[in-house]
Design an enzyme around this catalytic site. Structure first.
Site, PDB file in Angstrom:
ATOM      1  N   ASP A 210      61.489  65.667  55.024  1.00  0.00           N
ATOM      2  CA  ASP A 210      62.118  66.946  55.363  1.00  0.00           C
ATOM      3  C   ASP A 210      63.356  66.703  56.232  1.00  0.00           C
ATOM      4  O   ASP A 210      63.276  66.094  57.298  1.00  0.00           O
ATOM      5  CB  ASP A 210      61.114  67.813  56.111  1.00  0.00           C
ATOM      6  CG  ASP A 210      61.594  69.239  56.344  1.00  0.00           C
ATOM      7  OD1 ASP A 210      62.726  69.569  55.949  1.00  0.00           O
ATOM      8  OD2 ASP A 210      60.823  70.018  56.935  1.00  0.00           O
TER       9      ASP A 210
ATOM     10  N   GLY B 145      59.084  66.858  50.765  1.00  0.00           N
ATOM     11  CA  GLY B 145      60.101  67.454  51.611  1.00  0.00           C
ATOM     12  C   GLY B 145      59.604  68.662  52.389  1.00  0.00           C
ATOM     13  O   GLY B 145      58.453  68.720  52.814  1.00  0.00           O
ATOM     14  N   HIS B 146      60.499  69.642  52.550  1.00  0.00           N
ATOM     15  CA  HIS B 146      60.262  70.784  53.440  1.00  0.00           C
ATOM     16  C   HIS B 146      59.089  71.643  52.983  1.00  0.00           C
ATOM     17  O   HIS B 146      58.153  71.891  53.748  1.00  0.00           O
ATOM     18  CB  HIS B 146      61.546  71.611  53.518  1.00  0.00           C
ATOM     19  CG  HIS B 146      61.532  72.710  54.527  1.00  0.00           C
ATOM     20  ND1 HIS B 146      61.387  72.482  55.876  1.00  0.00           N
ATOM     21  CD2 HIS B 146      61.657  74.059  54.387  1.00  0.00           C
ATOM     22  CE1 HIS B 146      61.424  73.629  56.533  1.00  0.00           C
ATOM     23  NE2 HIS B 146      61.583  74.603  55.648  1.00  0.00           N
ATOM     24  N   PHE B 147      59.140  72.130  51.758  1.00  0.00           N
ATOM     25  CA  PHE B 147      58.078  72.977  51.233  1.00  0.00           C
ATOM     26  C   PHE B 147      57.048  72.105  50.518  1.00  0.00           C
ATOM     27  O   PHE B 147      56.943  72.097  49.290  1.00  0.00           O
ATOM     28  CB  PHE B 147      58.651  74.065  50.316  1.00  0.00           C
ATOM     29  CG  PHE B 147      59.338  75.176  51.058  1.00  0.00           C
ATOM     30  CD1 PHE B 147      58.610  76.059  51.843  1.00  0.00           C
ATOM     31  CD2 PHE B 147      60.711  75.331  50.997  1.00  0.00           C
ATOM     32  CE1 PHE B 147      59.237  77.093  52.539  1.00  0.00           C
ATOM     33  CE2 PHE B 147      61.355  76.356  51.684  1.00  0.00           C
ATOM     34  CZ  PHE B 147      60.614  77.236  52.459  1.00  0.00           C
TER      35      PHE B 147
END
Length: 336
Positions: free
Chosen positions: A286, A312-314
């Site tokens: 992320d 990553g982020h989600f």
């Protein structure tokens, strides 16, 4: 019996009767096998269930708050707190994956998802206000004990709930949500500039963070396999970001995020004093909340269950199949 009859009269073979007879036996055998399999599943406690997610609204302090809810009313409660720029939509798959055993509640903050979006000139878009409204929703639902799943903006909302009523928190699941300064790096530089000068120029510079390019970036950057990410995510989020007036709401929240940092010492003290059972499931790639923000939890929560995941982020969009077993195992041991 029909097969026996055919054998007794081979020269008068009735093909229709033979087919019907065999089909009947096949159906009966299949039904028998299905009943046997069902009985076996039930005996072993693994009967398949399909929880229903309900989509509801409740008015809290004059603001319509939308929330998703599923699971038995008397089960342990799991509160899911979403991040930016999404909504409870980010938990659409996780909710039924938990609701066979837990009561799952996932609200949208004002200005997000299906909740009200009052004008920012008349409503203060702050993390304090979000915490108050989510707390009000829980009170109306008569929820007095719950575990929290916090992600991104969900972390500062959740920390406010925990600091106000720490005795209510039964456990934490943290996914890319900060409680330490270490995680606020390169992505945050233009936001920190806005915190420092509060200028119109710095505010306008942040408008790029609510464009389709950035929204798509949040879903695809650092993912192990982008083909696992549904494009519906950024189409859905961007449609809501593009509502008239919503960009100003997001700018207000970028500015208010500065109020979260002075709260971190109190949050860390809460960790040390109350030692809530905690699971970290963090997307290590992320760019917004890098893994530097995950490691410090181990300082204040020595028994934290810690997992950096190659995504990553989600993270739930990419590694749902890896994360759900970790989450269920944690909840079943620590919360149930």
């Amino acid at each position: 019996m029909k097969v026996t009859e055919v054998r007794d009269v081979p020269l008068r073979l009735d093909r229709r009767r033979l087919i019907v007879g065999i089909s009947g036996m096949t159906i009966a055998a299949a039904a028998s096998q299905s009943a046997s399999a069902k009985s076996s599943r039930e005996a072993s406690g693994t009967a398949v269930t399909y929880p229903v997610t309900y989509h509801r609204t409740m008015v809290i302090d004059g603001i319509k708050i939308f929330y998703r809810e599923a699971g038995p009313k008397d089960a342990p409660v799991i509160l899911l707190l979403h991040g930016f720029p999404t909504s409870s939509h980010m938990f659409r798959n996780l909710i039924p994956a938990l609701a066979d055993r837990y009561r799952v509640i996932a609200p949208d903050y004002p200005g997000y998802g299906q909740s009200d979006m009052p004008d920012h000139a008349t409503f203060k878009y702050t993390f304090d206000r979000f915490g108050e409204l989510v707390g009000g929703l829980l009170d109306q639902l008569r929820v007095t004990r719950y575990a929290m799943y916090v992600m991104d903006y969900g972390a500062p909302v959740g920390w406010r709930l925990a600091l106000k009523q720490p005795e209510r928190i039964t456990g934490l699941i943290v996914q890319n949500g900060n409680a330490y300064d270490e995680g606020l790096k390169e992505f945050w530089d233009p936001i920190k500039k806005y915190w420092a000068d509060g200028s119109d120029a710095s505010r306008k510079a942040l408008l790029k963070l609510v464009t389709l390019e950035t929204t798509k970036f949040q879903y695809t950057d650092g993912m192990s396999d982008v083909s696992r990410i549904s494009p519906d995510n950024w189409v859905h989020d961007q449609a809501l970001l593009d509502r008239p007036g919503n960009s100003e709401i997001q700018m207000d929240l970028f500015y208010d995020y500065r109020t979260n940092l002075p709260l971190y010492p109190a949050v860390q003290a809460y960790f040390r004093k109350h030692r809530p059972p905690t699971l970290i499931v963090w997307g290590k790639n992320d760019f917004i909340f890098p893994a530097d923000g995950a490691h410090p939890y181990k300082r204040d929560l020595p028994k934290v269950e810690f997992h950096l995941i190659n995504t990553g982020h989600f993270a739930l969009e990419d590694k749902f199949d890896e994360m759900v077993p970790l989450i269920r195992d944690f909840l079943n041991r620590k919360i149930a």
